[in-house]
Design a protein around this motif. Sequence first.
Motif, short mmCIF file in Angstrom:
data_model
loop_
_atom_site.label_atom_id
_atom_site.label_comp_id
_atom_site.label_asym_id
_atom_site.label_seq_id
_atom_site.Cartn_x
_atom_site.Cartn_y
_atom_site.Cartn_z
N ALA A 51 -35.22 25.12 -54.60
CA ALA A 51 -34.04 25.67 -55.27
C ALA A 51 -32.76 25.24 -54.57
N PRO A 52 -31.69 24.96 -55.32
CA PRO A 52 -30.42 24.61 -54.69
C PRO A 52 -29.83 25.81 -53.97
N ALA A 53 -29.29 25.58 -52.78
CA ALA A 53 -28.75 26.67 -51.98
C ALA A 53 -27.66 26.13 -51.08
N VAL A 54 -26.95 27.05 -50.45
CA VAL A 54 -26.01 26.69 -49.39
C VAL A 54 -26.32 27.55 -48.18
N ILE A 55 -26.05 27.00 -47.01
CA ILE A 55 -26.09 27.80 -45.80
C ILE A 55 -24.66 28.00 -45.35
N GLY A 56 -24.35 29.22 -44.94
CA GLY A 56 -22.99 29.53 -44.53
C GLY A 56 -22.97 30.36 -43.28
N LYS A 57 -21.77 30.56 -42.76
CA LYS A 57 -21.62 31.40 -41.57
C LYS A 57 -20.41 32.31 -41.75
N HIS A 58 -20.49 33.45 -41.08
CA HIS A 58 -19.36 34.36 -40.99
C HIS A 58 -18.63 34.11 -39.67
N GLY A 59 -17.54 34.83 -39.47
CA GLY A 59 -16.70 34.60 -38.31
C GLY A 59 -17.36 34.91 -36.99
N ASP A 60 -18.41 35.73 -36.99
CA ASP A 60 -19.10 36.04 -35.75
C ASP A 60 -20.21 35.05 -35.42
N GLY A 61 -20.33 34.00 -36.26
CA GLY A 61 -21.37 33.00 -36.03
C GLY A 61 -22.69 33.31 -36.71
N SER A 62 -22.79 34.45 -37.40
CA SER A 62 -24.04 34.79 -38.09
C SER A 62 -24.25 33.86 -39.28
N LEU A 63 -25.53 33.53 -39.54
CA LEU A 63 -25.90 32.54 -40.55
C LEU A 63 -26.69 33.18 -41.67
N TRP A 64 -26.55 32.61 -42.87
CA TRP A 64 -27.27 33.11 -44.04
C TRP A 64 -27.35 31.99 -45.06
N THR A 65 -28.30 32.10 -45.97
CA THR A 65 -28.38 31.18 -47.09
C THR A 65 -28.14 31.95 -48.38
N CYS A 66 -27.60 31.25 -49.36
CA CYS A 66 -27.38 31.82 -50.69
C CYS A 66 -28.07 30.93 -51.71
N ASP A 67 -29.04 31.47 -52.43
CA ASP A 67 -29.72 30.76 -53.50
C ASP A 67 -28.74 30.63 -54.67
N LEU A 68 -28.43 29.41 -55.08
CA LEU A 68 -27.42 29.21 -56.12
C LEU A 68 -27.98 29.40 -57.52
N THR A 69 -29.25 29.74 -57.63
CA THR A 69 -29.84 30.11 -58.92
C THR A 69 -29.78 31.62 -59.13
N THR A 70 -30.13 32.37 -58.08
CA THR A 70 -30.22 33.82 -58.20
C THR A 70 -29.09 34.56 -57.49
N GLY A 71 -28.42 33.91 -56.56
CA GLY A 71 -27.40 34.58 -55.76
C GLY A 71 -27.96 35.34 -54.57
N GLU A 72 -29.28 35.32 -54.37
CA GLU A 72 -29.88 36.06 -53.27
C GLU A 72 -29.43 35.48 -51.92
N ARG A 73 -29.08 36.38 -51.01
CA ARG A 73 -28.67 35.96 -49.67
C ARG A 73 -29.69 36.45 -48.65
N GLU A 113 -19.36 30.34 -30.64
CA GLU A 113 -19.14 29.03 -30.04
C GLU A 113 -20.27 28.06 -30.37
N VAL A 114 -21.51 28.54 -30.37
CA VAL A 114 -22.66 27.68 -30.67
C VAL A 114 -22.56 27.13 -32.09
N VAL A 115 -22.13 27.97 -33.03
CA VAL A 115 -22.06 27.56 -34.45
C VAL A 115 -20.59 27.37 -34.84
N SER A 116 -19.91 26.49 -34.13
CA SER A 116 -18.54 26.17 -34.50
C SER A 116 -18.52 25.34 -35.77
N LEU A 117 -19.41 24.35 -35.86
CA LEU A 117 -19.59 23.54 -37.07
C LEU A 117 -21.06 23.56 -37.46
N LEU A 118 -21.33 23.29 -38.72
CA LEU A 118 -22.73 23.22 -39.14
C LEU A 118 -22.89 22.21 -40.27
N THR A 119 -24.09 21.66 -40.36
CA THR A 119 -24.52 20.86 -41.48
C THR A 119 -26.02 21.06 -41.63
#
Length: 381
Positions: A51-73, A113-119
Amino acid sequence: MRHAMGFHIPLIMSVPWSTVRRMADHRILKTFPDPDGGAVHALAPLVLDGAPAVIGKHGDGSLWTCDLTTGERVGHPIDLDSAAPDDPVPDAEGTIWDDEDFEDEKGEADAYEVVSLLTATSLDGHPVLVTGGGRFDLTSLLGEDYMGGAVRCWDLATGEKIGKTMTGHGLGVTALATVPSERGPLVLSSSEDGVLLVSVLASGERVAEIRGSYNGAMAAAVVDGRPLAVTGGHDPHLEVWDALTGEAVGGPRQIGAPVHTVALTEVAGRAVILTAGDDNTLRMWDLPTGRPAGGPLSGHAGTIQGITLTRLGGRAVAVTEAMDDPPRIWDLTRAEQLGGTLAVPGEQPPTAVTAMDINGEPVVVTGHDDGTIRVWRISAP
């Protein structure tokens, strides 16, 4: 080569608000609010369980994925206990401590600091996350005598680190890219101090160390079967490098001004470099010669901070994100903007932007300061 925003609609009193909303939103395919409401600081596309998704981060460096079909995080914690370098690294004075002293120095990782950038990319068919550290990444781990951002690869399913922590940057990581090669996927990272490092993604083994330009703008792609990197930044020129050998490909391409961000793609069968600097415009340069490839593309009111690439009907498309200004989409073959800005009336511009394909259709995905994720169509409705 794939990598990877538009115009403000004035509210005129004679036009009903509902009509303005429809005018602004006709390209929005999906909107996924965030129940927690944390601002999105970065986004990268990936595929999760088909399924198509994105991985993102919040300002505290926490990570999550969002399913772009269902919106589930889904949250994706990573094993920060393994973030420290695996081998001794030199401190600010160039001293390398022995293994015993090095082990004693290890502190607690700072997720911010560890997750300043991501890909994100895939390794052996599995999605993996690649992170670049900020300038105090190693400081939080090893103490005030150390500075610089490290690069790490993480198994997205387990959160475990893959291979070695890749060190060598004296300041923060400013750009990350992954490219395929005969040695397997490579990860390229550039930093504020102008160092470009090339490593094998799976192991962290160093392939090349290149001196680029301060402020570390960088992009990478495979051109004619050869993994290339382009660097720019403080200097008024660009340089092209063979990622496997670290050797320069031709001399510096003089462009007359520093740049904040670069990208590398193919337009009408020619490899071109895209740049953006202090004049708020997007420019194209022929990669082999360094000559301008068409006129500047202007419209942004703020400094362009990022360029994301995709393709529409075989044509190269760039999505630009700028400071305090909505994203814009550019058809690079026709040298024109596609539609208006990616703006919603009454809202601040997106805080993160990426692009990807969903079922063969190129889309732009934006993250916002309230945590909302939106999917925008690129083609006309």
